[in-house]
Write a protein that holds these residues in place. Sequence first.
Motif, mmCIF file in Angstrom:
data_model
loop_
_atom_site.group_PDB
_atom_site.id
_atom_site.type_symbol
_atom_site.label_atom_id
_atom_site.label_comp_id
_atom_site.label_asym_id
_atom_site.label_seq_id
_atom_site.Cartn_x
_atom_site.Cartn_y
_atom_site.Cartn_z
ATOM 1 N N THR A 125 3.230 5.778 -43.039
ATOM 2 C CA THR A 125 4.467 5.942 -43.810
ATOM 3 C C THR A 125 4.941 4.600 -44.377
ATOM 4 O O THR A 125 5.649 4.564 -45.372
ATOM 5 N N HIS A 126 4.557 3.499 -43.720
ATOM 6 C CA HIS A 126 4.887 2.163 -44.241
ATOM 7 C C HIS A 126 3.670 1.261 -44.156
ATOM 8 O O HIS A 126 3.701 0.239 -43.472
ATOM 9 N N GLY A 127 2.607 1.685 -44.822
ATOM 10 C CA GLY A 127 1.402 0.857 -44.837
ATOM 11 C C GLY A 127 1.772 -0.499 -45.429
ATOM 12 O O GLY A 127 2.440 -0.572 -46.458
ATOM 13 N N GLY A 129 1.029 -4.226 -46.987
ATOM 14 C CA GLY A 129 0.090 -5.071 -47.714
ATOM 15 C C GLY A 129 0.448 -6.537 -47.497
ATOM 16 O O GLY A 129 1.397 -6.861 -46.770
ATOM 17 N N ARG A 130 -0.287 -7.416 -48.130
ATOM 18 C CA ARG A 130 0.022 -8.843 -48.041
ATOM 19 C C ARG A 130 1.313 -9.120 -48.787
ATOM 20 O O ARG A 130 1.695 -8.386 -49.678
ATOM 21 N N ARG A 131 1.979 -10.197 -48.397
ATOM 22 C CA ARG A 131 3.175 -10.693 -49.063
ATOM 23 C C ARG A 131 4.239 -9.603 -49.203
ATOM 24 O O ARG A 131 4.868 -9.434 -50.251
ATOM 25 N N LEU A 134 3.828 -2.844 -50.164
ATOM 26 C CA LEU A 134 3.486 -1.589 -49.492
ATOM 27 C C LEU A 134 2.044 -1.245 -49.809
ATOM 28 O O LEU A 134 1.548 -1.570 -50.889
ATOM 29 N N TRP A 135 1.387 -0.554 -48.883
ATOM 30 C CA TRP A 135 0.008 -0.134 -49.112
ATOM 31 C C TRP A 135 -0.019 1.390 -49.187
ATOM 32 O O TRP A 135 0.367 2.082 -48.253
ATOM 33 N N LEU A 136 -0.444 1.896 -50.316
ATOM 34 C CA LEU A 136 -0.506 3.333 -50.552
ATOM 35 C C LEU A 136 -1.379 4.016 -49.484
ATOM 36 O O LEU A 136 -2.547 3.696 -49.340
ATOM 37 N N TYR A 144 -7.395 3.828 -43.062
ATOM 38 C CA TYR A 144 -6.381 2.826 -42.705
ATOM 39 C C TYR A 144 -6.703 2.471 -41.267
ATOM 40 O O TYR A 144 -6.592 3.331 -40.387
ATOM 41 N N PHE A 145 -7.121 1.266 -41.010
ATOM 42 C CA PHE A 145 -7.469 0.939 -39.629
ATOM 43 C C PHE A 145 -7.243 -0.532 -39.343
ATOM 44 O O PHE A 145 -7.310 -1.376 -40.235
ATOM 45 N N SER A 146 -6.933 -0.805 -38.079
ATOM 46 C CA SER A 146 -6.665 -2.175 -37.654
ATOM 47 C C SER A 146 -7.405 -2.403 -36.349
ATOM 48 O O SER A 146 -7.637 -1.461 -35.601
ATOM 49 N N ALA A 147 -7.756 -3.655 -36.092
ATOM 50 C CA ALA A 147 -8.439 -3.970 -34.836
ATOM 51 C C ALA A 147 -7.746 -5.145 -34.168
ATOM 52 O O ALA A 147 -7.273 -6.066 -34.841
ATOM 53 N N CYS A 197 -10.092 -2.089 -51.781
ATOM 54 C CA CYS A 197 -9.817 -2.388 -50.366
ATOM 55 C C CYS A 197 -8.903 -3.595 -50.269
ATOM 56 O O CYS A 197 -9.034 -4.545 -51.042
ATOM 57 N N GLY A 198 -7.966 -3.520 -49.305
ATOM 58 C CA GLY A 198 -7.107 -4.667 -49.013
ATOM 59 C C GLY A 198 -7.177 -4.969 -47.525
ATOM 60 O O GLY A 198 -7.372 -4.064 -46.710
ATOM 61 N N ILE A 199 -7.027 -6.231 -47.189
ATOM 62 C CA ILE A 199 -7.157 -6.659 -45.785
ATOM 63 C C ILE A 199 -5.973 -7.553 -45.429
ATOM 64 O O ILE A 199 -5.581 -8.421 -46.211
HETATM 65 C C1 BTN Z 1 -3.316 -6.111 -49.171
HETATM 66 O O1 BTN Z 1 -4.260 -6.164 -49.939
HETATM 67 O O2 BTN Z 1 -2.165 -6.321 -49.571
HETATM 68 C C2 BTN Z 1 -3.579 -5.795 -47.722
HETATM 69 C C3 BTN Z 1 -3.533 -4.330 -47.454
HETATM 70 C C4 BTN Z 1 -3.847 -3.980 -46.007
HETATM 71 C C5 BTN Z 1 -3.686 -2.511 -45.733
HETATM 72 C C6 BTN Z 1 -4.141 -2.134 -44.348
HETATM 73 S S1 BTN Z 1 -4.205 -0.387 -44.131
HETATM 74 C C7 BTN Z 1 -4.447 -0.600 -42.424
HETATM 75 C C8 BTN Z 1 -3.527 -1.719 -41.987
HETATM 76 N N1 BTN Z 1 -2.201 -1.198 -41.728
HETATM 77 C C9 BTN Z 1 -1.304 -1.669 -42.579
HETATM 78 O O3 BTN Z 1 -0.095 -1.376 -42.558
HETATM 79 N N2 BTN Z 1 -1.870 -2.504 -43.451
HETATM 80 C C10 BTN Z 1 -3.291 -2.646 -43.199
#
Ligand code: BTN
Length: 336
Positions: A125-127, A129-131, A134-136, A144-147, A197-199
């Motif tokens: 719901t609030h993905g 992004g950098r800076r 928001l991440w769609l 959508y995954f994190s480690a 892809c965004g990281i």
């Molecule tokens: C960017 O390019 O701005 C970075 C985007 C990162 C998105 C991922 S989705 C999984 C993880 N959870 C988040 O809320 N953000 C990262």
Amino acid sequence: MSFSDKSNSRFKLFSLLAEAGSSVVSSSALTEKLGMSRQAVFKLVGALREEGLDIESIPQKGYALKNMDKTDALSPTLIDYLLRDNEMFSKCVYIAEIDSTQQILKKLAAQDAPEGIVATAGRQTHGRGRRGRLWLSPYGKNLYFSALLRPKLAPGDVQLLNLAAGIAVRSVLKELHGVAAEMKWPNDILANGRKICGILSEAAGEPDRVYYAITGIGVNVNLRREDLSGETVETATSILIETGKTTPRPFLLAQIYSRFSALASLLREEEGKVKLLTLYRENCATLGREVRVTDDNRVFVGTAKGITEQGALIVNADGRDKIFAAADVHHLRQID
Ligand code: BTN
């Protein structure tokens, strides 16, 4: 939240079915190997089906796992199975809907969770992004995954993890999925100039020590053009849009972690860091280009000349080298 654990019966049952391919495994073999009753096996099969796995019951015979390689459900048991040989990432948590997979791992990290936990979600719901962007994160289309990592790195070197994740995703998309993926510093992955892809890596620690780092990856997988709206119509793309093919998400996730763990483990040694940086410099499409860099509302136009040992970008603007640890970069033209 559904949590899989390799030592548990659900994982063992799934492994027995997966190892048989799509052949039937008899109920008696399952009860014997798992040391449990038929009723208990039946219940576990139900739990696996709830994770989205296709398990057929064959009356008087047993059970068979169907269509495993086409499974798109983010089943934590399937993901654990696919990560079974991964030395760094091994345990998956799945949440159907969450604010951000970064947040759940921050909570687990604060409770001393070990390195290697992977959190994935159906939708965010609030993905993030950098800076602060928001991440769609619509339901069921993307990854959508994190480690959680506990690297022995100085805080200034955490950016290297970010770079490792970028190389990993780009190589998987390019080599295994036929996407013309390019890496824009620090780790945006673009295809035909649009973001696929965004990281985001975030860390906590002291001035000389990192307690933990969380690397979050968002990949646009099965998103269709008609799912995009507003500015994303122009700025985003997906594997499906680029190749016309749908991709089962758990397998893509496991491929990315397989490469990411190999690259992140380079960071355990000084020589490995040098190797990683060489690989990054070879793979980063920003180097050698004219770029527009936006940093705290200041804009610089110059030539991207290099990457420092800590992963910062060196840009030559107005005859002087400027170093950016974090900034937004826009590719202009290639300088020959
Ligand atoms: C960017 O390019 O701005 C970075 C985007 C990162 C998105 C991922 S989705 C999984 C993880 N959870 C988040 O809320 N953000 C990262």
